[in-house]
Write a protein that holds these residues in place. Structure first.
Motif, PDB file in Angstrom:
ATOM      1  N   GLY A  44       8.808  17.754  -7.127  1.00  0.00           N
ATOM      2  CA  GLY A  44       8.854  19.176  -7.472  1.00  0.00           C
ATOM      3  C   GLY A  44       9.130  20.057  -6.264  1.00  0.00           C
ATOM      4  O   GLY A  44       8.643  21.184  -6.172  1.00  0.00           O
ATOM      5  N   LEU A  45       9.915  19.526  -5.340  1.00  0.00           N
ATOM      6  CA  LEU A  45      10.278  20.284  -4.140  1.00  0.00           C
ATOM      7  C   LEU A  45      11.786  20.498  -4.123  1.00  0.00           C
ATOM      8  O   LEU A  45      12.502  19.924  -4.944  1.00  0.00           O
ATOM      9  N   ASP A  46      12.273  21.304  -3.159  1.00  0.00           N
ATOM     10  CA  ASP A  46      13.706  21.260  -2.905  1.00  0.00           C
ATOM     11  C   ASP A  46      13.920  20.356  -1.688  1.00  0.00           C
ATOM     12  O   ASP A  46      12.964  19.836  -1.111  1.00  0.00           O
ATOM     13  N   ARG A  47      15.194  20.150  -1.307  1.00  0.00           N
ATOM     14  CA  ARG A  47      15.451  19.181  -0.231  1.00  0.00           C
ATOM     15  C   ARG A  47      14.888  19.649   1.097  1.00  0.00           C
ATOM     16  O   ARG A  47      14.450  18.842   1.904  1.00  0.00           O
ATOM     17  N   VAL A  48      14.896  20.964   1.322  1.00  0.00           N
ATOM     18  CA  VAL A  48      14.305  21.483   2.562  1.00  0.00           C
ATOM     19  C   VAL A  48      12.819  21.123   2.591  1.00  0.00           C
ATOM     20  O   VAL A  48      12.283  20.716   3.631  1.00  0.00           O
ATOM     21  N   GLY A  49      12.185  21.233   1.439  1.00  0.00           N
ATOM     22  CA  GLY A  49      10.761  20.887   1.321  1.00  0.00           C
ATOM     23  C   GLY A  49      10.476  19.465   1.762  1.00  0.00           C
ATOM     24  O   GLY A  49       9.438  19.180   2.370  1.00  0.00           O
ATOM     25  N   LEU A  50      11.413  18.548   1.468  1.00  0.00           N
ATOM     26  CA  LEU A  50      11.241  17.157   1.897  1.00  0.00           C
ATOM     27  C   LEU A  50      11.204  17.070   3.420  1.00  0.00           C
ATOM     28  O   LEU A  50      10.386  16.367   4.001  1.00  0.00           O
ATOM     29  N   TYR A  51      12.119  17.798   4.030  1.00  0.00           N
ATOM     30  CA  TYR A  51      12.232  17.723   5.490  1.00  0.00           C
ATOM     31  C   TYR A  51      11.045  18.355   6.200  1.00  0.00           C
ATOM     32  O   TYR A  51      10.761  18.032   7.351  1.00  0.00           O
ATOM     33  N   LEU A  52      10.338  19.231   5.489  1.00  0.00           N
ATOM     34  CA  LEU A  52       9.144  19.827   6.087  1.00  0.00           C
ATOM     35  C   LEU A  52       7.940  18.896   5.959  1.00  0.00           C
ATOM     36  O   LEU A  52       6.889  19.157   6.518  1.00  0.00           O
ATOM     37  N   ARG A  53       8.122  17.805   5.188  1.00  0.00           N
ATOM     38  CA  ARG A  53       6.979  16.911   4.921  1.00  0.00           C
ATOM     39  C   ARG A  53       7.324  15.454   5.186  1.00  0.00           C
ATOM     40  O   ARG A  53       6.812  14.556   4.515  1.00  0.00           O
ATOM     41  N   LEU A  54       8.180  15.197   6.146  1.00  0.00           N
ATOM     42  CA  LEU A  54       8.682  13.830   6.340  1.00  0.00           C
ATOM     43  C   LEU A  54       7.590  12.784   6.556  1.00  0.00           C
ATOM     44  O   LEU A  54       7.750  11.636   6.175  1.00  0.00           O
ATOM     45  N   ASP A  55       6.488  13.185   7.132  1.00  0.00           N
ATOM     46  CA  ASP A  55       5.424  12.210   7.431  1.00  0.00           C
ATOM     47  C   ASP A  55       4.368  12.120   6.340  1.00  0.00           C
ATOM     48  O   ASP A  55       3.405  11.371   6.462  1.00  0.00           O
ATOM     49  N   GLN A  56       4.596  12.892   5.277  1.00  0.00           N
ATOM     50  CA  GLN A  56       3.615  12.885   4.184  1.00  0.00           C
ATOM     51  C   GLN A  56       3.706  11.572   3.405  1.00  0.00           C
ATOM     52  O   GLN A  56       4.789  11.139   3.021  1.00  0.00           O
ATOM     53  N   ASN A  64       0.835  -1.194   0.000  1.00  0.00           N
ATOM     54  CA  ASN A  64       0.000   0.000   0.000  1.00  0.00           C
ATOM     55  C   ASN A  64       0.882   1.262   0.000  1.00  0.00           C
ATOM     56  O   ASN A  64       1.619   1.504   0.953  1.00  0.00           O
ATOM     57  N   PRO A  65       0.801   2.057  -1.082  1.00  0.00           N
ATOM     58  CA  PRO A  65       1.691   3.226  -1.167  1.00  0.00           C
ATOM     59  C   PRO A  65       1.471   4.211  -0.027  1.00  0.00           C
ATOM     60  O   PRO A  65       2.365   4.961   0.326  1.00  0.00           O
ATOM     61  N   ARG A  66       0.280   4.183   0.568  1.00  0.00           N
ATOM     62  CA  ARG A  66       0.023   5.145   1.641  1.00  0.00           C
ATOM     63  C   ARG A  66       0.900   4.857   2.856  1.00  0.00           C
ATOM     64  O   ARG A  66       1.034   5.681   3.749  1.00  0.00           O
ATOM     65  N   ARG A  67       1.494   3.708   2.868  1.00  0.00           N
ATOM     66  CA  ARG A  67       2.409   3.403   3.967  1.00  0.00           C
ATOM     67  C   ARG A  67       3.783   4.021   3.743  1.00  0.00           C
ATOM     68  O   ARG A  67       4.607   4.050   4.638  1.00  0.00           O
ATOM     69  N   TRP A  68       3.996   4.472   2.524  1.00  0.00           N
ATOM     70  CA  TRP A  68       5.307   5.069   2.243  1.00  0.00           C
ATOM     71  C   TRP A  68       5.291   6.556   2.519  1.00  0.00           C
ATOM     72  O   TRP A  68       4.822   7.341   1.721  1.00  0.00           O
ATOM     73  N   THR A  69       5.854   6.931   3.650  1.00  0.00           N
ATOM     74  CA  THR A  69       6.039   8.353   3.910  1.00  0.00           C
ATOM     75  C   THR A  69       7.380   8.755   3.298  1.00  0.00           C
ATOM     76  O   THR A  69       8.214   7.894   2.989  1.00  0.00           O
ATOM     77  N   ILE A  70       7.573  10.051   3.165  1.00  0.00           N
ATOM     78  CA  ILE A  70       8.847  10.564   2.652  1.00  0.00           C
ATOM     79  C   ILE A  70      10.001  10.043   3.515  1.00  0.00           C
ATOM     80  O   ILE A  70      11.029   9.587   3.007  1.00  0.00           O
TER      81      ILE A  70
END
Ligand code: GLN
Length: 292
Positions: free
Chosen positions: A40-52, A2-8
């Protein structure tokens, strides 16, 4: 699964582990860069959304990029970009990916082009321009400079032209297709400065390069013949015919080539005593010679 289990967060951890098993040098960084590109984010953007959580589509897009990197395709060919001289350059498999040590070539070129000098524009020639990194960086830093840039590869020249346009210097760089000085025949041009990052890897060393370089970068931009100096010698031999009096030629090469290249320049008798320039790792990297 299930892809929803894959957070960033989880995806980055698992991908970094996977890339590590494939011998990738900076697995976590590459995992982040590729995921940022996918989303379509930068790396900082990833860290702001780790649980997404990721969508199915995002996940499959990411997987295809990760597969390419796992096969040792350079990160820069996957993202299509490499930073050089703090400028973002487009790169494709038609061009060598600019290396940080080549910034030394730009630095030494700028040292020999007075800043802000008005009057007669300075003429600079870049041989084997590739993605145009050196030509564009120099043109950008010196507004009174006119640059000519040659390359034997049409594919490379079209990337270089795009980069010149991207950085607003297309009007001051003339791109010419052909081998080294060949496209200049009959133009009657003399240059204050000739720069080049030519192919300088010894032919017998090509097979030992990292897979990213050996299997993906253009061999024509790397192979310098039996001792790596075939093209360097050609440039040094012919440059005096194209240099204005007192003009400089600056050529990048490999650290172990220092003595052979220096002796070759002295033997030509066309230059002052050559200067030896080190890179940021304190290894010899650029030979400079002023026309006598
Ligand atoms: N520095 C490059 C490398 O490490 C070689 C570049 C060149 O041949 N101009 O592979």
């Amino acid at each position: 699964m299930n892809p929803r289990r894959w957070t960033i967060k989880r995806l980055l951890e698992v991908t970094a582990e996977y890339l590590k098993t494939k011998g990738i040098e900076n697995p976590r960084l590459d995992a982040e860069v590729l995921l940022a590109q996918t989303l379509g984010l930068d790396r900082v953007g990833l860290y702001l959304r780790l649980d997404q959580p990721l969508t199915e589509k995002e996940l499959s897009g990411y997987r295809s990029l990760v597969r390419r990197r796992a096969a040792r395709e350079p990160l820069q060919y996957i993202t299509g970009r490499q930073e050089f001289w703090s400028l973002a350059f487009k790169v494709t498999p038609d061009v060598l990916i600019p290396r940080p040590e080549t910034e030394v070539l730009v630095e030494e070129a700028l040292r020999r082009i007075p800043a802000g000098a008005q009057g007669m524009p300075l003429r600079i020639l870049d041989l084997g321009t590739g993605c145009g990194a050196v030509a564009v960086a120099v043109a950008k830093e010196r507004e009174h400079a006119r640059v000519w840039a040659t390359d034997i590869s049409f594919g490379a020249l079209s990337v270089a032209e795009e980069n010149a346009a991207l950085h607003g210097v297309a009007g001051r760089i003339t791109f010419l297709p052909g081998n080294l000085f060949a496209p200049l025949a009959g133009l009657g041009l003399f240059f204050h400065l000739i720069v080049s990052n030519p192919p300088y890897v010894r032919s017998d060393e090509l097979a030992e390069l990292a897979p990213e370089v050996r299997d993906f970068e253009p061999p024509g931009a790397l192979d310098g013949g039996p001792d790596g100096l075939a093209i360097v010698r050609e440039i040094l031999t012919r440059a005096p015919d194209y240099l204005a009096p007192g003009g400089w030629v600056l050529v990048e090469m490999a650290p172990p080539q220092e003595q052979a290249a220096s002796a070759f320049v002295r033997g030509l008798g066309a230059y002052e005593e050559p200067v030896h320039i080190k890179d940021y790792q304190d290894r010899f990297r650029v030979l400079g010679a002023q026309k006598a």
